[in-house]
Design a protein around this motif. Structure first.
Motif, PDB file in Angstrom:
ATOM      1  N   MET A 120       0.914  -1.109  -0.152  1.00  0.00           N
ATOM      2  CA  MET A 120       0.100   0.095   0.181  1.00  0.00           C
ATOM      3  C   MET A 120       1.023   1.207  -0.052  1.00  0.00           C
ATOM      4  SD  MET A 120      -3.190  -1.234   0.252  1.00  0.00           S
ATOM      5  CE  MET A 120      -4.334  -0.297   0.886  1.00  0.00           C
ATOM      6  N   ILE A 121       0.558   2.286  -0.769  1.00  0.00           N
ATOM      7  CA  ILE A 121       1.104   3.626  -0.680  1.00  0.00           C
ATOM      8  C   ILE A 121       0.079   4.591  -0.515  1.00  0.00           C
ATOM      9  CG2 ILE A 121       1.013   3.541  -3.298  1.00  0.00           C
ATOM     10  CD1 ILE A 121       3.804   4.727  -3.474  1.00  0.00           C
ATOM     11  N   THR A 122       0.694   5.618  -0.072  1.00  0.00           N
ATOM     12  CA  THR A 122      -0.039   6.876   0.484  1.00  0.00           C
ATOM     13  C   THR A 122      -0.252   7.846  -0.984  1.00  0.00           C
ATOM     14  OG1 THR A 122       0.769   6.917   2.431  1.00  0.00           O
ATOM     15  CG2 THR A 122      -0.459   9.011   1.733  1.00  0.00           C
ATOM     16  N   VAL A 123      -1.592   7.927  -1.115  1.00  0.00           N
ATOM     17  CA  VAL A 123      -2.176   8.537  -2.447  1.00  0.00           C
ATOM     18  C   VAL A 123      -2.567  10.098  -1.995  1.00  0.00           C
ATOM     19  CG1 VAL A 123      -4.406   7.958  -2.545  1.00  0.00           C
ATOM     20  CG2 VAL A 123      -3.537   8.338  -4.585  1.00  0.00           C
ATOM     21  N   ALA A 124      -3.032  10.270  -0.940  1.00  0.00           N
ATOM     22  CA  ALA A 124      -3.096  11.404  -0.382  1.00  0.00           C
ATOM     23  C   ALA A 124      -3.179  11.452   1.160  1.00  0.00           C
ATOM     24  CB  ALA A 124      -4.460  12.069  -1.045  1.00  0.00           C
ATOM     25  N   ARG A 125      -3.240  12.816   1.654  1.00  0.00           N
ATOM     26  CA  ARG A 125      -3.018  13.018   2.999  1.00  0.00           C
ATOM     27  C   ARG A 125      -4.150  14.355   3.482  1.00  0.00           C
ATOM     28  NH1 ARG A 125       1.548  11.345   5.756  1.00  0.00           N
ATOM     29  NH2 ARG A 125       3.144  10.523   4.349  1.00  0.00           N
ATOM     30  N   PHE A 126      -4.914  14.170   4.254  1.00  0.00           N
ATOM     31  CA  PHE A 126      -5.986  14.983   4.781  1.00  0.00           C
ATOM     32  C   PHE A 126      -5.945  15.396   6.207  1.00  0.00           C
ATOM     33  CE2 PHE A 126      -7.507  12.002   1.672  1.00  0.00           C
ATOM     34  CZ  PHE A 126      -8.056  12.982   0.463  1.00  0.00           C
ATOM     35  N   SER A 127      -6.694  16.401   6.302  1.00  0.00           N
ATOM     36  CA  SER A 127      -6.300  17.159   7.822  1.00  0.00           C
ATOM     37  C   SER A 127      -7.541  16.455   8.821  1.00  0.00           C
ATOM     38  CB  SER A 127      -6.666  18.606   7.864  1.00  0.00           C
ATOM     39  OG  SER A 127      -5.760  19.344   7.329  1.00  0.00           O
ATOM     40  N   PHE A 128      -8.568  15.897   8.196  1.00  0.00           N
ATOM     41  CA  PHE A 128      -9.787  15.128   9.092  1.00  0.00           C
ATOM     42  C   PHE A 128     -10.087  13.789   8.489  1.00  0.00           C
ATOM     43  CE2 PHE A 128      -9.838  19.909   9.880  1.00  0.00           C
ATOM     44  CZ  PHE A 128      -9.767  19.953  11.156  1.00  0.00           C
ATOM     45  N   PRO A 129     -10.501  13.295   9.013  1.00  0.00           N
ATOM     46  CA  PRO A 129     -10.984  11.804   8.324  1.00  0.00           C
ATOM     47  C   PRO A 129     -11.999  11.796   7.687  1.00  0.00           C
ATOM     48  CG  PRO A 129     -10.628  11.596  10.931  1.00  0.00           C
ATOM     49  CD  PRO A 129     -10.293  12.963  10.723  1.00  0.00           C
ATOM     50  N   HIS A 130     -13.044  12.678   7.867  1.00  0.00           N
ATOM     51  CA  HIS A 130     -14.254  12.966   6.956  1.00  0.00           C
ATOM     52  C   HIS A 130     -13.697  13.119   5.615  1.00  0.00           C
ATOM     53  CE1 HIS A 130     -14.077  16.954   8.233  1.00  0.00           C
ATOM     54  NE2 HIS A 130     -14.463  17.239   6.808  1.00  0.00           N
ATOM     55  N   ILE A 168     -11.615   1.160  -7.266  1.00  0.00           N
ATOM     56  CA  ILE A 168     -10.043   1.389  -6.783  1.00  0.00           C
ATOM     57  C   ILE A 168     -10.177   1.148  -5.167  1.00  0.00           C
ATOM     58  CG2 ILE A 168      -7.991   2.494  -6.417  1.00  0.00           C
ATOM     59  CD1 ILE A 168      -8.953   4.141  -8.821  1.00  0.00           C
ATOM     60  N   ASP A 169      -9.682  -0.175  -4.629  1.00  0.00           N
ATOM     61  CA  ASP A 169      -9.484  -0.553  -3.228  1.00  0.00           C
ATOM     62  C   ASP A 169      -8.477   0.543  -2.704  1.00  0.00           C
ATOM     63  OD1 ASP A 169     -11.325  -2.558  -3.438  1.00  0.00           O
ATOM     64  OD2 ASP A 169      -9.544  -3.933  -3.990  1.00  0.00           O
ATOM     65  N   SER A 170      -9.243   1.069  -1.445  1.00  0.00           N
ATOM     66  CA  SER A 170      -8.278   1.826  -0.446  1.00  0.00           C
ATOM     67  C   SER A 170      -8.500   1.787   0.863  1.00  0.00           C
ATOM     68  CB  SER A 170      -8.814   3.299  -1.096  1.00  0.00           C
ATOM     69  OG  SER A 170     -10.307   3.396  -0.698  1.00  0.00           O
ATOM     70  N   PHE A 171      -7.727   2.173   1.603  1.00  0.00           N
ATOM     71  CA  PHE A 171      -7.607   2.178   3.035  1.00  0.00           C
ATOM     72  C   PHE A 171      -7.227   3.347   3.703  1.00  0.00           C
ATOM     73  CE2 PHE A 171      -5.230   1.427   7.051  1.00  0.00           C
ATOM     74  CZ  PHE A 171      -6.199   0.448   7.670  1.00  0.00           C
ATOM     75  N   VAL A 211      -0.197  -0.815  -7.925  1.00  0.00           N
ATOM     76  CA  VAL A 211      -0.640  -0.617  -9.103  1.00  0.00           C
ATOM     77  C   VAL A 211      -1.910   0.069  -9.362  1.00  0.00           C
ATOM     78  CG1 VAL A 211       0.099  -3.211  -9.438  1.00  0.00           C
ATOM     79  CG2 VAL A 211      -2.255  -2.568  -8.597  1.00  0.00           C
ATOM     80  N   ASP A 212      -2.412   0.717  -8.481  1.00  0.00           N
ATOM     81  CA  ASP A 212      -3.639   1.423  -8.750  1.00  0.00           C
ATOM     82  C   ASP A 212      -3.322   3.152  -8.213  1.00  0.00           C
ATOM     83  OD1 ASP A 212      -5.449  -0.701  -9.094  1.00  0.00           O
ATOM     84  OD2 ASP A 212      -5.826  -0.894  -7.172  1.00  0.00           O
ATOM     85  N   LEU A 213      -2.009   3.370  -8.029  1.00  0.00           N
ATOM     86  CA  LEU A 213      -1.460   4.607  -7.826  1.00  0.00           C
ATOM     87  C   LEU A 213      -1.986   5.672  -9.024  1.00  0.00           C
ATOM     88  CD1 LEU A 213      -0.154   6.422  -5.627  1.00  0.00           C
ATOM     89  CD2 LEU A 213       1.792   5.996  -6.963  1.00  0.00           C
TER      90      LEU A 213
END
Length: 133
Positions: free
Chosen positions: A1-11, A25-28, A55-57
């Motif tokens: 798994m690789i980080t595709v984006a970062r956010f300040s809040f979970p929502h 695209i599966d994500s976590f 592979v989905d990056l």
């Protein structure tokens, strides 16, 4: 798994996750619980991370960077009215009348009184028209 984006809040991360999952695209979402418990750590930790398979990056980055605002179509038929009854202008915007007095009553009395109305305000003359159902 690789980080595709970062956010300040979970929502925010979950909105992006829903977009990815809609495209297949599966994500976590990672670090959401830490940020929920102590949101002041969000910047120090790098925020809530959205992870995808390597592979989905490329597909995920392309989807998250796509601007879908052109896809939103404004239709006057959704308003229920197509022009201002006072001046005839077609420049109507959604408006809630009475929000400020309702807020002041809530602050003074400690409980809400809901006496506001939803409708449309004419940008040309300022006339308020209630929503037609």
């Amino acid at each position: 798994m690789i980080t595709v984006a970062r956010f300040s809040f979970p929502h925010e991360a979950y909105i992006a996750k829903a977009s990815l999952e809609a495209a297949g695209i599966d994500s976590f979402v990672a670090d959401e619980h830490t940020i929920n418990m102590q949101w002041l750590y969000s910047n120090a930790m790098g925020g809530v991370r959205l992870l995808v398979r390597e592979v989905d990056l490329d597909s995920a980055v392309e989807l998250l960077n796509t601007d879908f605002s052109e896809s939103v179509v404004y239709q006057e038929s959704q308003l229920g009215i197509d022009h201002c009854p006072n001046c005839g202008s077609d420049k109507l915007v959604p408006f809630t009348q009475g929000k400020k007095p309702a807020f002041i009553v809530f602050i003074l009395l400690g409980f809400p009184l809901f006496f506001y109305k939803h409708g449309y305000r004419c940008e040309q003359c300022g006339e308020f028209t209630e929503k037609v159902k």
